[in-house]
Write an enzyme that holds these catalytic residues in place. Structure first.
Site, PDB file in Angstrom:
ATOM      1  N   GLU A   1      -4.871 -16.062  12.878  1.00  0.00           N
ATOM      2  CA  GLU A   1      -5.184 -15.958  11.278  1.00  0.00           C
ATOM      3  C   GLU A   1      -4.115 -15.033  10.716  1.00  0.00           C
ATOM      4  O   GLU A   1      -4.083 -15.167   9.569  1.00  0.00           O
ATOM      5  CB  GLU A   1      -6.491 -15.521  11.115  1.00  0.00           C
ATOM      6  CG  GLU A   1      -7.065 -14.263  11.539  1.00  0.00           C
ATOM      7  CD  GLU A   1      -8.467 -13.988  11.498  1.00  0.00           C
ATOM      8  OE1 GLU A   1      -9.254 -14.711  12.131  1.00  0.00           O
ATOM      9  OE2 GLU A   1      -8.914 -13.117  10.689  1.00  0.00           O
TER      10      GLU A   1
ATOM     11  N   HIS B   1     -22.181 -20.226  19.774  1.00  0.00           N
ATOM     12  CA  HIS B   1     -22.842 -20.034  18.603  1.00  0.00           C
ATOM     13  C   HIS B   1     -24.192 -20.938  18.506  1.00  0.00           C
ATOM     14  O   HIS B   1     -24.804 -20.917  17.453  1.00  0.00           O
ATOM     15  CB  HIS B   1     -21.872 -20.835  17.609  1.00  0.00           C
ATOM     16  CG  HIS B   1     -20.535 -20.063  17.474  1.00  0.00           C
ATOM     17  ND1 HIS B   1     -19.403 -20.250  18.356  1.00  0.00           N
ATOM     18  CD2 HIS B   1     -20.133 -18.954  16.881  1.00  0.00           C
ATOM     19  CE1 HIS B   1     -18.559 -19.300  18.044  1.00  0.00           C
ATOM     20  NE2 HIS B   1     -18.796 -18.536  17.139  1.00  0.00           N
TER      21      HIS B   1
END
Ligand code: GLN
Ligand code: ZN
Length: 765
Positions: free
Chosen positions: A616, A705
């Protein structure tokens, strides 16, 4: 008089009221009316703040129940079929929430839409799903209601909406396999534009004068077909009875500047914080009837504006534009905390260097007054104070540490090379004695309410250092025993002492500061409080060695030392604006290098440096990628290259697609990388068709997750698929990411299943 305006205000509320209201509503603790009331109060409060700062208009449409792109997607009626939206009926809030999170108090749960990062920020938006046969219509009334709300409160609303090209660029769909740039998406424009026109006409009918249409993609390298679409698109939008301010930000317009003269918009906003060099070109291309809004106050960072520098630019533009000059923050203030005044814990000096959303609007007003040559005596005094604070910051010994600069100079000549991987891995194997398909985890183990309470009590002074240390040690011992029992090969200490992987290190490093209320929305109801890096970074003392050494003392198996990497620490903080990011990163890297060496000295044989934010950090334009990747890789190697050949360096990455930077990842030369792949069903493997990743790699075999326990045969299958592309002896077996958000029961079951999968693979080998 120079007009000042704002591109968007943070929506969460200074006490995170929106978060609380959202979460209460989702949990069934409040009804929709209560949620809507909170939204109304927040909007009214934020408009009042902006009006008080002297803004000519207030932004409307920057508020969102979850995400502003999702607001717009649902306003356009672009609801994927699986959410069962009845034809012709308004899209309800629960449908919006189901798109964002898969479920809501009413409606059938369905797979949530994808979420991803908004350009190079840490804000996440919900990705629009595009279908060739989608029909668009005005499917929600919220925008118009909010305009009416602002009018009723006596404000002049300036609606803010995502531009059609940016919305399409960000959208995805099975029919558009070539990613963002896919030309086929442009076929959706006619249907889309009809709704844009209808929206603009309705806003005109409400008495709106200006609409801000955001097209941040105009800063990117756009394919010719996209560029060619622009004039016609804006030709249509500009003819609907409202004036269009086309807003660009995060990059300069330079690559697409040639399109500007032919654009029929009434005004343009440019980001002069990120791209100051574009001003001349923009001024030259602007038509005599167009307004130019200059983004001179940094909407992405928390430093006070250099008013003198900003004023020089504003006056230069004013000489050419006169009344057609507007001033604004560089982008929406969504990306900064709300109000510095609340920060009681920061010392006065540091505070005098900072500016949050509320202060940025004050700076804007000051700038406007100075540009018009009509500052009041109070304003003149404020400008003088600001000048003095900036001067003090430039000279402060808290910021400039000669010892850091000296070490960095020396570090320039330090070798970043280790021995060849083949030689290293042979010596590591001899030392560690691991089986094939070695198993490990990513670092954290479940952070139970007890552990969180323990840290909180200790920080609050409720328990002694000794009691805290004993309790953390006990937790480390539990985690080590558990991993031994279950049969993992490379153990971790579990990170119970860390609430956050960046904050933990920031608090122990010099040059960092922390706020109490400096929340910024990350996604939905999730907010983060990024540390501030204000000065030269230095390590004051070992940060992790005692915990890691204790963990290693409990077991014969290797325990990984766990560090957060330099790029990730940089990326998840507000960073200095007075030196290049690369330099700050190198300072952090050097501090970590010392930590790595101390861990090795303390008998730690495996050290992991997490870089989940490595990707990122990529600049928005591809042309800028190589330079970033060079320094980012160099920083990692600076941190890790000081160790013995038989000390094994791991890294870990997650959250994104790595295919297009896999070569740079290989250049980091970690001995082992554990990397997220299971959610994308091993999409990463595609990268290895053209590129032979040279070192060891652990493609995550299950998604942490989800609370679901992964099936052994599924994990075996994933690794077998990886083994078709990569040498089997290079493969590790591990989850996708750390386990801190999981509970113990599913963690036990999942890891047992994972270890069993590794055994099955070994038995078949
Ligand atoms: N070591 C960290 C953990 O396990 C890594 C977290 C991350 O990748 N975001 O929690
Ligand atoms: Zn991770």
């Amino acid at each position: 008089m120079t007009i000042i305006h704002n591109l968007g205000f943070p929506r969460i509320g200074s006490d995170r009221e929106l978060k609380r209201a959202q979460e209460a509503y989702w949990a069934g603790r409040g009804d929709q009316a209560a949620l809507r009331e909170t939204g109304r109060e927040l909007r009214a409060r934020h408009w009042a703040i902006q009006a008080r700062a002297g803004l000519a208009t207030v932004p409307v449409g920057d508020f969102a129940w979850y995400d502003h792109i999702l607001e717009w997607t649902t306003t356009l009626g672009a609801v994927p079929a699986r959410f069962g939206q009845p034809e012709g009926e308004p899209v309800g809030l629960d449908t919006l929430f189901r798109m964002a999170r898969g479920r809501a108090p009413s409606g059938t749960p369905a797979a949530a839409c994808e979420m991803t990062k908004w350009f190079d920020t840490n804000y996440h938006y919900i990705v629009p799903e595009l279908h060739p046969d989608q029909t668009y219509r005005i499917a929600r009334e919220d925008l118009f209601e909010q305009v009416a709300e602002a009018l009723a409160l006596g404000h002049r609303p300036k609606p803010v909406i995502p531009g059609p090209l940016t919305w399409l660029w960000l959208g995805k769909g099975d029919a558009y396999p070539h990613g963002a740039a896919d030309e086929a998406k442009l076929a959706l424009l006619p249907g889309l534009l009809a709704v844009y026109e209808a929206v603009l006409r309705r806003l005109a009918g409400q008495g709106v004068e200006w609409v801000q249409i955001d097209e941040p993609i105009l800063g990117l390298e756009l394919p010719e077909a996209w560029r060619a679409a622009l004039p016609a698109v804006y030709g249509r939008l500009a003819g609907q009875g409202v004036r269009v301010l086309l807003a660009t930000y995060f990059q300069g317009l330079d690559l697409n500047l040639d399109l500007l003269p032919g654009l029929p918009v009434h005004g343009l906003h440019v980001d002069l914080v990120r791209a100051p060099g574009q001003l001349e070109g923009v001024l030259a291309a602007l038509r005599a009837d167009q307004v130019l809004s200059l983004g001179l106050v940094d909407g992405r960072n928390i430093w006070r504006t250099d008013l003198d520098a900003a004023l020089r630019i504003a006056t230069q533009a004013q000489a050419r534009l006169g009344e057609r000059l507007w001033l604004a923050p560089s982008c929406s203030l969504l990306h900064v905390p709300i109000d510095l005044e609340r920060e009681g814990g920061l010392d006065a000096e540091l505070k005098s260097w900072l500016s949050f959303a509320v202060q940025k609007l004050d700076e804007l007003r000051l700038l406007g007054a100075l540009a018009d040559g009509r500052p009041t005596s109070d304003e003149l005094a404020a400008a003088a104070r600001q000048r003095a604070a900036l001067q003090a910051r430039r000279d402060s010994p808290r910021i400039h540490r000669p010892a850091v600069a000296r070490r960095l100079d020396e570090a320039a000549s330090l070798s970043r090379e280790r021995a060849h991987f083949d030689q290293r891995i042979a010596r590591q194997q001899a030392r560690l004695g691991l089986p094939s398909y070695p198993t490990t985890t990513i670092g954290s183990f479940p952070q139970t309410p007890e552990i969180r309470a323990l840290r909180r009590d200790w920080r609050g002074g409720g328990i002694s250092d000794a009691a805290y240390e004993n309790a953390i040690r006990a937790e480390i011992e539990r985690v080590i025993r558990f991993q031994e029992d279950i049969g993992l090969d490379v153990l971790v200490h579990g990170e119970p002492e860390r609430n956050d992987m960046v904050e933990y290190f920031g608090e122990l490093l010099d040059g960092f500061a922390f706020t109490e209320y400096g929340w910024v929305q990350s996604y939905g109801s999730r907010c983060v409080k990024p540390p501030l890096i204000y000065g030269d970074v230095a390590r004051l003392a070992p940060m992790t060695v005692a915990w890691s050494a204790y963990a290693q003392s409990l077991t014969e198996r290797p325990v990984k030392g766990m560090l957060t990497g330099p790029v990730t620490i940089l990326q998840w903080s507000f960073v200095r604006d007075d030196q290049p990011r690369a330099l700050t990163c190198r300072q952090i890297a050097l501090a970590l290098r010392d930590e790595v060496q101390d861990l090795e000295q303390a008998g730690i044989t495996v050290i992991q440096i997490d870089e989940p934010a490595f990707r990122e950090g990529l600049p928005l334009r591809r042309a800028d990628w190589p330079a970033y990747l060079d320094w980012a890789v160099d920083c990692f190697r600076l941190s890790t290259s000081g160790v013995r050949e038989d000390t094994q360096i791991h890294t870990h990455m997650c959250y994104s697609e790595f295919n297009d930077i896999i070569e740079a990842i290989a250049r980091m030369d970690a001995d082992v990388i554990t990397i997220e792949t299971s959610r994308s069903n091993m999409e990463l493997l595609g990268a290895f068709e053209d590129f032979a990743y040279p070192n060891d790699i652990g493609p995550g075999v299950y998604d942490i997750h989800s609370p679901n326990v992964p099936r052994e045969d599924w994990m075996v299958d994933l690794i077998r698929r990886a083994a078709q592309r990569l040498p089997a002896e290079r493969l590790w077996v591990n989850p996708d990411c750390g386990l801190k958000t999981r509970g113990w029961p599913e963690t036990r079951a999942a890891l047992a299943s994972m270890v069993q999968a590794a055994r099955t693979l070994r038995a078949a080998a």
